[in-house]
Design a protein around this motif. Structure first.
Motif, PDB file in Angstrom:
ATOM      1  N   GLY A 284      -1.215  -0.537  21.288  1.00  0.00           N
ATOM      2  CA  GLY A 284      -0.573   0.752  21.525  1.00  0.00           C
ATOM      3  C   GLY A 284       0.092   1.360  20.305  1.00  0.00           C
ATOM      4  O   GLY A 284       0.881   2.297  20.404  1.00  0.00           O
ATOM      5  N   LYS A 285      -0.238   0.816  19.111  1.00  0.00           N
ATOM      6  CA  LYS A 285       0.429   1.272  17.890  1.00  0.00           C
ATOM      7  C   LYS A 285      -0.614   1.614  16.831  1.00  0.00           C
ATOM      8  O   LYS A 285      -1.511   0.824  16.555  1.00  0.00           O
ATOM      9  CB  LYS A 285       1.343   0.152  17.365  1.00  0.00           C
ATOM     10  CG  LYS A 285       2.614   0.663  16.721  1.00  0.00           C
ATOM     11  CD  LYS A 285       3.668  -0.427  16.521  1.00  0.00           C
ATOM     12  CE  LYS A 285       3.136  -1.660  15.816  1.00  0.00           C
ATOM     13  NZ  LYS A 285       4.226  -2.588  15.436  1.00  0.00           N
ATOM     14  N   GLY A 286      -0.531   2.796  16.246  1.00  0.00           N
ATOM     15  CA  GLY A 286      -1.460   3.179  15.178  1.00  0.00           C
ATOM     16  C   GLY A 286      -0.807   2.998  13.811  1.00  0.00           C
ATOM     17  O   GLY A 286      -0.255   1.940  13.526  1.00  0.00           O
ATOM     18  N   GLU A 287      -0.836   4.074  13.006  1.00  0.00           N
ATOM     19  CA  GLU A 287      -0.241   3.985  11.666  1.00  0.00           C
ATOM     20  C   GLU A 287       1.278   4.092  11.770  1.00  0.00           C
ATOM     21  O   GLU A 287       1.803   4.949  12.487  1.00  0.00           O
ATOM     22  CB  GLU A 287      -0.784   5.114  10.789  1.00  0.00           C
ATOM     23  CG  GLU A 287      -0.364   4.992   9.338  1.00  0.00           C
ATOM     24  CD  GLU A 287      -1.077   6.019   8.457  1.00  0.00           C
ATOM     25  OE1 GLU A 287      -2.128   5.675   7.887  1.00  0.00           O
ATOM     26  OE2 GLU A 287      -0.589   7.159   8.366  1.00  0.00           O
ATOM     27  N   THR A 288       1.995   3.222  11.053  1.00  0.00           N
ATOM     28  CA  THR A 288       3.465   3.242  11.072  1.00  0.00           C
ATOM     29  C   THR A 288       3.987   3.407   9.645  1.00  0.00           C
ATOM     30  O   THR A 288       3.295   3.097   8.679  1.00  0.00           O
ATOM     31  CB  THR A 288       4.041   1.927  11.659  1.00  0.00           C
ATOM     32  OG1 THR A 288       3.538   0.823  10.878  1.00  0.00           O
ATOM     33  CG2 THR A 288       3.636   1.747  13.114  1.00  0.00           C
ATOM     34  N   THR A 289       5.227   3.886   9.555  1.00  0.00           N
ATOM     35  CA  THR A 289       5.884   4.032   8.242  1.00  0.00           C
ATOM     36  C   THR A 289       7.259   3.369   8.336  1.00  0.00           C
ATOM     37  O   THR A 289       8.265   4.032   8.611  1.00  0.00           O
ATOM     38  CB  THR A 289       6.038   5.536   7.879  1.00  0.00           C
ATOM     39  OG1 THR A 289       4.832   6.209   8.181  1.00  0.00           O
ATOM     40  CG2 THR A 289       6.374   5.722   6.414  1.00  0.00           C
ATOM     41  N   PRO A 290       7.339   2.047   8.122  1.00  0.00           N
ATOM     42  CA  PRO A 290       8.631   1.347   8.234  1.00  0.00           C
ATOM     43  C   PRO A 290       9.681   1.910   7.278  1.00  0.00           C
ATOM     44  O   PRO A 290      10.868   1.925   7.590  1.00  0.00           O
ATOM     45  CB  PRO A 290       8.283  -0.101   7.874  1.00  0.00           C
ATOM     46  CG  PRO A 290       6.806  -0.211   8.048  1.00  0.00           C
ATOM     47  CD  PRO A 290       6.251   1.136   7.780  1.00  0.00           C
ATOM     48  N   TYR A 295       3.113   3.004   4.151  1.00  0.00           N
ATOM     49  CA  TYR A 295       2.246   3.160   5.323  1.00  0.00           C
ATOM     50  C   TYR A 295       1.578   1.837   5.690  1.00  0.00           C
ATOM     51  O   TYR A 295       1.115   1.110   4.819  1.00  0.00           O
ATOM     52  CB  TYR A 295       1.159   4.200   5.047  1.00  0.00           C
ATOM     53  CG  TYR A 295       1.696   5.585   4.781  1.00  0.00           C
ATOM     54  CD1 TYR A 295       2.099   6.405   5.829  1.00  0.00           C
ATOM     55  CD2 TYR A 295       1.801   6.060   3.477  1.00  0.00           C
ATOM     56  CE1 TYR A 295       2.595   7.679   5.586  1.00  0.00           C
ATOM     57  CE2 TYR A 295       2.311   7.332   3.219  1.00  0.00           C
ATOM     58  CZ  TYR A 295       2.700   8.140   4.279  1.00  0.00           C
ATOM     59  OH  TYR A 295       3.199   9.388   4.034  1.00  0.00           O
ATOM     60  N   GLN A 296       1.534   1.578   7.007  1.00  0.00           N
ATOM     61  CA  GLN A 296       0.875   0.359   7.494  1.00  0.00           C
ATOM     62  C   GLN A 296       0.087   0.671   8.768  1.00  0.00           C
ATOM     63  O   GLN A 296       0.452   1.560   9.535  1.00  0.00           O
ATOM     64  CB  GLN A 296       1.906  -0.739   7.791  1.00  0.00           C
ATOM     65  CG  GLN A 296       2.568  -1.299   6.543  1.00  0.00           C
ATOM     66  CD  GLN A 296       3.407  -2.524   6.834  1.00  0.00           C
ATOM     67  OE1 GLN A 296       3.953  -2.685   7.936  1.00  0.00           O
ATOM     68  NE2 GLN A 296       3.530  -3.406   5.860  1.00  0.00           N
ATOM     69  N   ASN A 297      -1.031  -0.076   8.956  1.00  0.00           N
ATOM     70  CA  ASN A 297      -1.816   0.046  10.191  1.00  0.00           C
ATOM     71  C   ASN A 297      -2.300  -1.351  10.544  1.00  0.00           C
ATOM     72  O   ASN A 297      -3.223  -1.877   9.922  1.00  0.00           O
ATOM     73  CB  ASN A 297      -2.989   1.002   9.991  1.00  0.00           C
ATOM     74  CG  ASN A 297      -3.694   1.310  11.302  1.00  0.00           C
ATOM     75  OD1 ASN A 297      -3.966   0.411  12.098  1.00  0.00           O
ATOM     76  ND2 ASN A 297      -3.993   2.583  11.526  1.00  0.00           N
ATOM     77  N   LYS A 331      -1.432  -3.088   1.750  1.00  0.00           N
ATOM     78  CA  LYS A 331      -1.815  -4.253   0.945  1.00  0.00           C
ATOM     79  C   LYS A 331      -0.968  -5.467   1.350  1.00  0.00           C
ATOM     80  O   LYS A 331      -1.489  -6.572   1.530  1.00  0.00           O
ATOM     81  CB  LYS A 331      -1.607  -3.933  -0.543  1.00  0.00           C
ATOM     82  CG  LYS A 331      -1.946  -5.090  -1.469  1.00  0.00           C
ATOM     83  CD  LYS A 331      -1.771  -4.721  -2.927  1.00  0.00           C
ATOM     84  CE  LYS A 331      -0.321  -4.758  -3.342  1.00  0.00           C
ATOM     85  NZ  LYS A 331      -0.144  -4.564  -4.794  1.00  0.00           N
ATOM     86  N   LEU A 332       0.331  -5.257   1.497  1.00  0.00           N
ATOM     87  CA  LEU A 332       1.220  -6.366   1.871  1.00  0.00           C
ATOM     88  C   LEU A 332       0.914  -6.869   3.275  1.00  0.00           C
ATOM     89  O   LEU A 332       0.959  -8.071   3.550  1.00  0.00           O
ATOM     90  CB  LEU A 332       2.686  -5.915   1.763  1.00  0.00           C
ATOM     91  CG  LEU A 332       3.152  -5.558   0.345  1.00  0.00           C
ATOM     92  CD1 LEU A 332       4.536  -4.937   0.381  1.00  0.00           C
ATOM     93  CD2 LEU A 332       3.158  -6.793  -0.551  1.00  0.00           C
ATOM     94  N   LEU A 333       0.570  -5.924   4.169  1.00  0.00           N
ATOM     95  CA  LEU A 333       0.240  -6.313   5.551  1.00  0.00           C
ATOM     96  C   LEU A 333      -1.048  -7.148   5.575  1.00  0.00           C
ATOM     97  O   LEU A 333      -1.116  -8.183   6.251  1.00  0.00           O
ATOM     98  CB  LEU A 333       0.099  -5.059   6.416  1.00  0.00           C
ATOM     99  CG  LEU A 333      -0.176  -5.284   7.908  1.00  0.00           C
ATOM    100  CD1 LEU A 333       0.944  -6.081   8.556  1.00  0.00           C
ATOM    101  CD2 LEU A 333      -0.351  -3.946   8.627  1.00  0.00           C
ATOM    102  N   ILE A 334      -2.084  -6.704   4.833  1.00  0.00           N
ATOM    103  CA  ILE A 334      -3.355  -7.456   4.776  1.00  0.00           C
ATOM    104  C   ILE A 334      -3.114  -8.852   4.204  1.00  0.00           C
ATOM    105  O   ILE A 334      -3.667  -9.839   4.685  1.00  0.00           O
ATOM    106  CB  ILE A 334      -4.407  -6.686   3.940  1.00  0.00           C
ATOM    107  CG1 ILE A 334      -4.842  -5.421   4.692  1.00  0.00           C
ATOM    108  CG2 ILE A 334      -5.627  -7.548   3.639  1.00  0.00           C
ATOM    109  CD1 ILE A 334      -5.698  -4.469   3.874  1.00  0.00           C
ATOM    110  N   ARG A 335      -2.242  -8.924   3.172  1.00  0.00           N
ATOM    111  CA  ARG A 335      -1.927 -10.224   2.573  1.00  0.00           C
ATOM    112  C   ARG A 335      -1.278 -11.155   3.606  1.00  0.00           C
ATOM    113  O   ARG A 335      -1.592 -12.351   3.664  1.00  0.00           O
ATOM    114  CB  ARG A 335      -0.998 -10.006   1.376  1.00  0.00           C
ATOM    115  CG  ARG A 335      -0.940 -11.189   0.439  1.00  0.00           C
ATOM    116  CD  ARG A 335      -0.231 -10.826  -0.833  1.00  0.00           C
ATOM    117  NE  ARG A 335      -1.124 -10.170  -1.779  1.00  0.00           N
ATOM    118  CZ  ARG A 335      -0.704  -9.447  -2.822  1.00  0.00           C
ATOM    119  NH1 ARG A 335       0.578  -9.269  -3.024  1.00  0.00           N
ATOM    120  NH2 ARG A 335      -1.566  -8.902  -3.640  1.00  0.00           N
TER     121      ARG A 335
END
Length: 353
Positions: A284-290, A295-297, A331-335
């Motif tokens: 239920g969550k798309g692109e977010t901006t913490p 930007y993260q997805n 990039k950090l999320l994929i890592r």
């Protein structure tokens, strides 16, 4: 330079031994300089004077050349003794070698006087370096030091200049003092691509109303100043290049992209050269901006790591796989996902980049 100095001083000692002179002339570059004037050059002048009177003797150069013993370790004999002209050419070549050797020693002499690494580096940069590389930021920080050192240059080559602020582009042009009211800089070459990222300006007012995100490169192109444009790319298959070559005027492909087998073979396990995949919202969550500009997805990160695992299971080596993303946050999320899903298993492991 220090290693080269020791090698040359060893050669000077060998030359002194061949002339039956004390070897201590090769102790420093300074003593080697005196040795050159007192013993080497004087012997050469005497030899030339004697040659002028004995040009008809074929063996004269071979018999009277003063540094014959020094050059005795060459693979082939330097002098044949059959022709005066031929031997004289060889003698001139030998003397040129000696002259170059002592000139190099003169260049190394500064390192006997300069003891600190910083002083030696500054000497190399201002006196001997043909190319000095730095960032625009470094040029701005160290400009005062460059002026004090008397740094001089004629040509400036700026890479990725379409990504540099216009004001930053001027700083590397001003790292030397003017000579008699004239700038020494002769040529400035800007290399870049104004179709890609502009300079980053975080203040929106400056960016929108002052056009600070326009580089000098972009300004020149906009004003119609002649420029050379890339007309053939060599980094992607023609089918993939079609995604972006519409952005450029007549951007073709280098011949090897069409001819080499590696660019024509299919990739095992994939139906197409490339695929654009629509990833729906994940949990239920798309692109977010913490945080701003971060930007993260999560759905896209999980999807691309699954594709990576699929490739590893098919037998693609990890060293041949890179995962590209357009945001630092992603990039950090994929890592994180790779560390959780791939790193614990030796048969998968992390990708090359």
């Amino acid at each position: 330079m220090l290693v080269r100095r020791l090698e040359l001083l060893n050669e000077v000692e060998r030359l002194a031994r061949s002339l039956q002179l004390p070897e201590d002339v090769g102790y420093t570059c300074e003593t080697a300089g005196y040795f050159w004037l007192l013993h080497v050059y004087s012997r050469w002048e005497q030899f030339l004077a004697a040659c002028a009177e004995n040009k008809e003797k074929a063996t004269f150069v071979r018999d009277r050349f003063p540094f014959k013993e020094f050059f005795s370790d060459t693979p082939h004999p330097v002098f044949t003794g059959k022709s005066f002209e031929k031997d004289m050419r060889a003698a001139l070549g030998c003397f040129r070698h000696l002259k170059t050797m002592f000139q190099e020693l003169e260049e190394c002499r500064a390192f006997e006087l300069l003891k600190s690494t910083a002083d030696r580096a500054n000497y190399l940069m201002t006196k001997q370096a043909k190319i000095v590389a730095m960032t625009c930021t470094h040029a701005a920080l160290k400009r005062k030091d460059f002026l004090q050192l008397g740094f001089k240059y004629d040509n400036l080559l700026m890479e990725e200049s379409a990504q540099i602020l216009e004001i930053e582009t001027f700083i590397p042009m001003l790292l030397q003092r003017q000579e008699d009211g004239h700038a020494r800089l002769k040529r400035c070459i800007l290399i870049g691509d104004h179709h890609q990222l502009p300079p980053v300006v975080k203040n929106m007012a400056f960016q929108k109303y002052s056009h600070m995100d326009q580089s000098l490169f972009t300004r020149f192109v906009r004003l119609g100043i002649p420029y050379i444009e890339l007309n053939a790319q060599g980094r992607a298959r023609p089918s993939i290049a079609k995604l972006y070559n519409w952005r450029y005027r007549d951007l073709g492909d280098l011949p090897y992209l069409k001819e080499a087998a590696i660019f024509n073979r299919a990739n095992a396990g994939f139906a197409y050269d490339y695929q654009l995949v629509d990833v729906p919202d994940h949990n239920g969550k798309g692109e977010t901006t913490p945080s701003p500009w971060f930007y993260q997805n999560e759905g896209e990160a999980e999807y691309i790591v699954s594709v990576y695992i699929y490739m590893r299971l098919l037998g693609y080596p990890a060293s041949k796989i890179s995962i590209l993303t357009t945001y630092n946050g992603q990039k950090l999320l994929i890592r994180d996902v790779i560390n959780r899903r791939c790193v614990p298993y030796n048969f998968i492991g992390p990708p090359s980049k």
